[in-house]
Design an enzyme around this catalytic site. Structure first.
Site, PDB file in Angstrom:
ATOM      1  N   ALA A 270      16.035  -6.155  -9.190  1.00 13.67           N
ATOM      2  CA  ALA A 270      17.346  -6.005  -9.731  1.00 13.67           C
ATOM      3  C   ALA A 270      17.999  -6.403 -10.807  1.00 13.67           C
ATOM      4  CB  ALA A 270      18.285  -5.680  -8.366  1.00 13.67           C
TER       5      ALA A 270
ATOM      6  N   LYS B  98       9.177  -1.061   1.363  1.00 13.97           N
ATOM      7  CA  LYS B  98      10.273  -1.884   0.637  1.00 13.97           C
ATOM      8  C   LYS B  98      11.791  -1.658   1.421  1.00 13.97           C
ATOM      9  CE  LYS B  98      12.812  -3.055  -3.452  1.00 13.97           C
ATOM     10  NZ  LYS B  98      13.616  -2.363  -4.461  1.00 13.97           N
TER      11      LYS B  98
END
Lengths: 259, 259, 259, 259
Positions: free
Chosen positions: C186, C99
């Site tokens: 997020a 990631k």
């Protein structure tokens, strides 16, 4: 725009910004902020006026030919108290205009629909010009109109929160259906909120906290004045439609660059 | 407010409303709308200007001492094309100011962050005053500032949608962090949106579609002018804080009524 | 729904809920919350793993056949550091999945578009499966796809804010245009946010803070599991369209009542 | 969660998802969607039931031990009609439960606060379990509670719009103040909306259009079932707080990388 006059009952208003008198740090500052806002209709809480004293400080500051006083019934909890308060106000302030506020809830000061309708009906029969402060409830607005309220004053958000037009979806319906002027009251915390209300087609807005609590109430009063005019002009000129993600494809510049 | 002047590079602006020239139905109407808006910086798409023709209709209408032309690179798809277009524009319009727009996407006209940064760096080195149109990306804004962009122009919503400040949370961060002026571009569809951007602390806004597509572009230009001033005044005067449901409890009127 | 499998690179996932490992008060609790969530892809911050210690507490807890570890490069500030961190992670955790997070901004941890694209391109050439964390920037998403990123991970809101899909308008465009899976990362602070992302057509979501910081992370892990499934089912079953104020008029009951 | 039972009047519900029966394309499909939703309380419009026919198609399909029928008064325009309709329903369906809907407005089907309160009071005195459909008006909710309504059913958005919780600010106040269960009714158009209502602390939601109008009502029924459970679990586990832009600064990875 010359003839874009707001009429409520028998009065004509050049300004579509109504203001309140609460929460200002000083009466002189309040006066100057209201003058800067060019507001022609100003609410006063009956309980903050010493009606026996014609030297009352607040009233003294609001004596101005362009300013119409609009007493409100803030603090009453039911129709009976509201009618009594309105009668006191009429006698004390020599006006039959009344902003009808009935909020049994001491925490959020939200209005009571049932008592408000009852009081409105009675006050109309007693000759008052009734301006009821209510939830943004389209059916209640129609019923108030039916009993003779001269305008309706739905809230944008809980009073004092400055959150803006949280009830926007319902204000749109109210504006579409109403035959009396719609004045958005409560929750308007920034000039952009006032402009938005006017763009939707509201006839006027009432602003208090946002002006009074600002660091510079006089400048804020003027800012609201301009925002209300801007919103109204935009309403009359028709806003461009909101498009869902559709940009208009432009032709590429490439051909031009390399032709 | 007297000294509340916006400065970009070496130019000072009394007006914080920048305007575009696309989508108007006629050049004369465009001119009048821009005059009504009091805008002092007006974008023109290079590809819509006939640079070889000094009788070009649009340019003719924009000849005005108070109006600065800001050519944009609309239609280019990468940094190389943008630099070339900027140089053409400098020659044709005799200005080293350039609105940098690179949108390879023909559908939504959204900007390319990587090519924009690359082009900005090169254009700065070539002596341009670079005003880049970008996504509301706070890190990209800082990087553009670092390579010498004289302002940043983050978008509020996809261009032409009139949706308002959909990127508000990110605009707040950009405004907080930026050392160069922040001009909100794209998506501003109503005067209330423009006021909101100014209330957040944006230094200016750019409006095009909302004025051009209105039924009355001249009135809409004036409405935006006032909304921008109102929003700026409110920013300077400080808005009252947004409160979460907390109304200030008022004392009941009862004691007064029955004393 | 049986065949509604998510595939990234060569791996198939039954669960469309990815989870993070930060902010939990204890490793055992973290493990139980992740098990309850049925997440099959779990991010670990390289810097929080003691790569020299095969008894590392966090890794010990995450040893589970159903759980794939996804190291992230959190803490790096540019492409060079990211590539180095990814190589360390590949060696330590024996996975070529990474990631990619590059956030030079220490305050809001927002990602850098330019460095991310550069690092993605290099990491792809080095054989990594690259999952880049980025702003909800549709053009950047396409460019990452073009250089070989196996998915894109646009943010919903600044990390840790729990504000939900503040970038919704842009996520819709990204989902419409993307040829690789879109994982919303997020800002997802509640199961309703996760369901909303899935309803829009996102392929998966990544949740960390909202589970870890809850009073009951295990129950919250299960709640997110169900919300993601619910949102995906709704996407496949097609939501009813949003209507603008138009209720369908019902025939009055009156005729029936009095017939 | 085992004991997280919803109780209204004397009935206990394992499911916090109530459903409606309108707008389905076929009765059998309706039945299967309701079964998939695991809803235990299902509204039926009196006017759509042939009360003289015990072979009525809709009723036939809803005969199920787990399903409680909740007749509604949809179509009535005032308190008097509502009371009459409720009595008819009690006789026909052998239940004293009534969903009280009074909407004089044929266009938006918005409820009448005054007539609803009047009818609620009378129906309570006649022994009904009264579930009133109302605007999200906190004061009206308290008054309905005071006259004995066993729950309140504020709307999220105008019925049939699928717009979600447009009244969210007011629902929060209602939930905070109510001593009877709060069931969010109308406007819930997606599982994410249902989850959001439950996360706020609503006791249940009522969904109709969003299930009935979906391309796959059975899958949508199941999706809503899971979303409601997820939202309730999240409410019980406490959501992480929404933070205003504040990400938690992470230590840079650099020291680690180069140590």
């Amino acid at each position: 725009m010359k003839n874009d006059i707001l009429k409520i009952a028998d009065k004509e208003f050049n300004s579509r910004l109504f203001t309140g008198t609460g929460k200002f740090s000083a009466s002189e500052l309040m006066k100057q902020a209201i003058v800067a806002s060019e507001s022609e209709l100003v609410t006063v809480a009956l309980k903050r006026v010493d009606v026996k004293d014609d030297q009352d400080d607040m009233l003294f500051h609001l004596r101005d030919n362009r300013i119409n006083l609009l007493p409100n019934t803030s603090g009453v909890r039911n129709a009976k108290e509201a009618v009594f308060a309105a009668q006191l106000a009429r006698e004390a302030l020599e006006t039959n205009w009344i902003k009808l506020e009935i909020h049994p809830d001491p925490k959020y000061l939200l209005p009571d629909p049932v008592e408000t309708l009852k009081a409105a009906e009675e006050l109309v029969s007693l000759g008052f010009v009734v301006m009821p402060y209510i939830h943004a409830d389209p059916v209640l607005c129609k019923r108030l109109e039916e009993v003779g309220a001269q305008c309706v004053m739905p809230l944008g958000a809980p009073i004092g929160t400055n959150k803006g037009l949280k009830t926007r979806d319902f204000l749109e319906i109210i504006i579409e259906q109403s035959k009396v002027p719609v004045v958005v009251d409560a929750g308007i915390g920034a000039p952009s909120h006032a402009a938005e209300a006017m763009e939707l087609g509201a006839d006027a807005v009432l602003v208090n906290t946002a002006i009074a609590v600002s660091q510079n109430p006089i400048a804020m009063g003027e800012a609201f004045k301009m925002a209300v005019i801007a919103g109204r002009m935009a309403y009359n000129a028709r806003l461009a439609p909101v498009e869902d993600k559709k940009a208009i494809a432009s032709s590429p510049l490439t051909s031009f660059l390399y032709e």
